[in-house]
Design a protein around this motif. Structure first.
Motif, PDB file in Angstrom:
ATOM      1  N   SER A   1       4.614   9.199  -2.502  1.00 27.05           N
ATOM      2  CA  SER A   1       5.991   9.163  -1.686  1.00 27.05           C
ATOM      3  C   SER A   1       6.334  10.545  -1.231  1.00 27.05           C
ATOM      4  O   SER A   1       5.385  11.319  -0.809  1.00 27.05           O
ATOM      5  CB  SER A   1       6.793   8.190  -2.255  1.00 27.05           C
ATOM      6  N   GLU A   2       7.569  10.907  -1.611  1.00 25.26           N
ATOM      7  CA  GLU A   2       8.187  12.095  -1.440  1.00 25.26           C
ATOM      8  C   GLU A   2       7.314  13.090  -2.004  1.00 25.26           C
ATOM      9  O   GLU A   2       7.222  14.356  -1.723  1.00 25.26           O
ATOM     10  CB  GLU A   2       9.755  12.249  -1.750  1.00 25.26           C
TER      11      GLU A   2
ATOM     12  N   THR B   1       2.211   8.687   1.056  1.00 29.34           N
ATOM     13  CA  THR B   1       2.790   9.927   1.543  1.00 29.34           C
ATOM     14  C   THR B   1       3.253   9.875   3.082  1.00 29.34           C
ATOM     15  O   THR B   1       2.210   9.735   3.809  1.00 29.34           O
ATOM     16  CB  THR B   1       1.963  11.222   1.211  1.00 29.34           C
ATOM     17  N   PRO B   2       4.500  10.342   3.272  1.00 33.76           N
ATOM     18  CA  PRO B   2       4.725  10.230   4.860  1.00 33.76           C
ATOM     19  C   PRO B   2       4.042  11.302   5.619  1.00 33.76           C
ATOM     20  O   PRO B   2       3.672  12.345   4.989  1.00 33.76           O
ATOM     21  CB  PRO B   2       6.459  10.671   4.846  1.00 33.76           C
ATOM     22  N   GLY B   3       3.709  10.908   6.870  1.00 33.33           N
ATOM     23  CA  GLY B   3       2.946  11.897   7.724  1.00 33.33           C
ATOM     24  C   GLY B   3       3.862  12.633   8.556  1.00 33.33           C
ATOM     25  O   GLY B   3       3.329  13.285   9.528  1.00 33.33           O
TER      26      GLY B   3
ATOM     27  N   ASP C   1       2.938  -1.588   2.443  1.00 26.94           N
ATOM     28  CA  ASP C   1       3.680  -0.578   1.887  1.00 26.94           C
ATOM     29  C   ASP C   1       5.067  -0.969   2.933  1.00 26.94           C
ATOM     30  O   ASP C   1       4.904  -0.724   4.183  1.00 26.94           O
ATOM     31  CB  ASP C   1       3.291   0.654   2.219  1.00 26.94           C
ATOM     32  N   LEU C   2       5.925  -1.350   2.212  1.00 28.10           N
ATOM     33  CA  LEU C   2       7.372  -1.443   2.978  1.00 28.10           C
ATOM     34  C   LEU C   2       7.969  -0.189   3.589  1.00 28.10           C
ATOM     35  O   LEU C   2       9.087  -0.145   4.092  1.00 28.10           O
ATOM     36  CB  LEU C   2       8.399  -2.299   2.106  1.00 28.10           C
ATOM     37  N   GLN C   3       7.686   1.035   2.777  1.00 32.54           N
ATOM     38  CA  GLN C   3       8.439   2.163   3.296  1.00 32.54           C
ATOM     39  C   GLN C   3       7.409   3.435   3.834  1.00 32.54           C
ATOM     40  O   GLN C   3       8.072   3.964   4.663  1.00 32.54           O
ATOM     41  CB  GLN C   3       8.688   2.904   1.613  1.00 32.54           C
ATOM     42  N   VAL C   4       6.195   3.340   3.597  1.00 30.01           N
ATOM     43  CA  VAL C   4       5.251   4.324   4.379  1.00 30.01           C
ATOM     44  C   VAL C   4       4.128   3.445   5.065  1.00 30.01           C
ATOM     45  O   VAL C   4       3.559   2.467   4.506  1.00 30.01           O
ATOM     46  CB  VAL C   4       4.706   5.313   3.381  1.00 30.01           C
ATOM     47  N   ARG C   5       4.007   3.793   6.206  1.00 25.57           N
ATOM     48  CA  ARG C   5       3.117   2.921   7.287  1.00 25.57           C
ATOM     49  C   ARG C   5       1.674   3.498   7.071  1.00 25.57           C
ATOM     50  O   ARG C   5       1.480   4.691   6.879  1.00 25.57           O
ATOM     51  CB  ARG C   5       3.855   3.088   8.578  1.00 25.57           C
ATOM     52  N   PRO C   6       0.717   2.728   7.326  1.00 20.52           N
ATOM     53  CA  PRO C   6      -0.609   3.322   7.355  1.00 20.52           C
ATOM     54  C   PRO C   6      -0.785   4.130   8.485  1.00 20.52           C
ATOM     55  O   PRO C   6      -1.580   5.111   8.320  1.00 20.52           O
ATOM     56  CB  PRO C   6      -1.512   2.102   7.884  1.00 20.52           C
TER      57      PRO C   6
ATOM     58  N   ARG D   1      -6.175  -2.416   0.693  1.00 21.31           N
ATOM     59  CA  ARG D   1      -5.869  -3.604   1.524  1.00 21.31           C
ATOM     60  C   ARG D   1      -4.934  -4.160   0.617  1.00 21.31           C
ATOM     61  O   ARG D   1      -5.357  -4.420  -0.617  1.00 21.31           O
ATOM     62  CB  ARG D   1      -7.136  -4.423   1.735  1.00 21.31           C
ATOM     63  N   GLY D   2      -3.893  -4.944   0.912  1.00 19.87           N
ATOM     64  CA  GLY D   2      -2.778  -5.913   0.441  1.00 19.87           C
ATOM     65  C   GLY D   2      -2.020  -5.311  -0.817  1.00 19.87           C
ATOM     66  O   GLY D   2      -1.584  -5.756  -1.529  1.00 19.87           O
ATOM     67  N   VAL D   3      -2.043  -3.905  -0.703  1.00 18.13           N
ATOM     68  CA  VAL D   3      -1.198  -3.016  -1.598  1.00 18.13           C
ATOM     69  C   VAL D   3      -0.044  -2.348  -1.035  1.00 18.13           C
ATOM     70  O   VAL D   3       0.163  -2.077   0.119  1.00 18.13           O
ATOM     71  CB  VAL D   3      -2.284  -1.757  -2.161  1.00 18.13           C
ATOM     72  N   ASN D   4       1.049  -2.407  -2.007  1.00 17.75           N
ATOM     73  CA  ASN D   4       2.382  -1.859  -1.414  1.00 17.75           C
ATOM     74  C   ASN D   4       2.675  -0.704  -1.985  1.00 17.75           C
ATOM     75  O   ASN D   4       1.815   0.262  -2.587  1.00 17.75           O
ATOM     76  CB  ASN D   4       3.529  -2.988  -1.869  1.00 17.75           C
ATOM     77  N   HIS D   5       3.846  -0.363  -1.866  1.00 12.93           N
ATOM     78  CA  HIS D   5       4.446   1.075  -2.125  1.00 12.93           C
ATOM     79  C   HIS D   5       4.308   1.507  -3.577  1.00 12.93           C
ATOM     80  O   HIS D   5       4.088   2.712  -3.959  1.00 12.93           O
ATOM     81  CB  HIS D   5       5.844   1.523  -1.603  1.00 12.93           C
TER      82      HIS D   5
END
Length: 324
Positions: A141-142, A170-172, A256-261, A280-284
């Protein structure tokens, strides 16, 4: 597009319990006394094992990956799996969290630059340990943005000892762009709130403080957190990854509810040599998660859920390939 190089996977790793040794280590840096857990695989066959620095995500997230959202234990579980495959890890509490203490505990005293400086200090410490092998960095993440900045060479300083980099969820884009997008896209936010958000971010981008913040925006823009935001706005993950010259793996879950593909592809577009693994099917917090948002978020508080097997396979194979 040509940058979308997927990491080929072999058969799923069958992780089995393995003996490992954990010990507390501390490091004195300007303004803080940092603490971390060093976890190493047991047994003479491991010799000088490769070691990974695990950098935590945003907010008061501790070395295990527990946060205000719950005791997910993401980094604790990651470290255990790495040890099972002969890879050591160092997972620190960020300054002001857990056992890492500050000389000045005020929120306004913390900047993003401090986190980058601390990460570089840990990398230098790891490289100096005679019982450890080559060094890599995992940022979540950050923490991925921190990792990207930490592996950059500094003028007049020795190059980073990091031999590989893994970015997990990680955010893009820079934090200002993310905040603007999230506030604008939320249909519950009135136009006045969007306008105020833009005014505040414009001011912070100029290095100015904003004394008056409306209550709905106070959690994000309260005056005490503005020094941190001012310092973080200058870190653009896409620009940073473009300058990275070590093997890089980008890992992103599609639930992921916080960072997008899309963030993974933004990073990959800026660094053609980077590998990408879409989980696939994995969250943050890196576990299999249902489509329902509430049920997805509930996994953040379940430290017993195992990390997703394919994601672990991608991470372990990448490290074993690059740190030989």
């Amino acid at each position: 597009m040509s940058t979308r190089l997927l990491l080929p996977l072999t058969a799923a790793l069958l992780l089995t319990p393995a003996l490992a040794t954990s010990r507390e280590v501390t490091l004195e840096v300007p303004g803080a006394r940092l603490a971390a857990t060093l976890q190493t695989p047991d047994g003479p066959q491991h010799g000088r094992p490769p070691v990974v620095l695990i950098l935590p995500g945003s907010g008061p997230t501790n070395r295990d990956g527990d946060s205000l959202a719950g005791a997910a234990g993401t980094y604790r579980k990651l470290a255990a799996n790495l040890a099972a495959w002969g890879i050591a890890s160092l997972r620190p509490d960020k300054r002001g969290v857990g056992a890492s203490t500050l000389a000045d505990p005020r929120e306004e005293a913390l900047t993003f630059d401090d986190l980058v400086t601390d990460a570089r200090a840990w990398l230098t410490w790891l490289a100096a340990q005679p019982d450890l092998g080559p060094v890599a960095v995992i940022g979540h993440s950050e923490g991925g943005t921190v990792a990207l900045a930490a592996v950059q060479g500094q003028a007049g300083a020795a190059p980073s000892p990091a031999r590989a980099l893994i970015l997990l969820a990680t955010p893009g884009e820079d934090i200002g762009t993310t905040i603007r997008r999230q506030i604008t896209q939320n249909p519950a936010n009135p136009p006045e709130l969007v306008q105020e958000t833009n005014r505040i971010l414009d001011a912070l981008g100029r290095g100015e403080r904003v004394a008056e913040v409306s209550p709905p925006l106070a959690p994000v823009f309260r005056p005490s957190v503005q020094p941190y935001l001012v310092s973080s706005l200058k870190y653009d993950p896409a620009r940073l990854i473009a300058a990275v010259n070590v093997p890089t793996l980008i890992v992103q879950g599609d639930r992921d509810l916080q960072v997008r593909p899309e963030d993974a592809w933004l990073l990959a577009a800026a660094q053609s040599a980077a590998r990408v693994h879409l989980a696939r099917g994995v969250n943050h917090v890196l576990v299999p998660a249902p489509l329902d948002a509430a049920a997805n978020f509930a996994t953040y508080a379940n430290g017993e859920l195992p990390l997703e097997r394919g994601l672990l396979t991608a991470v372990v194979e990448f490290l074993r390939q690059t740190l030989r």
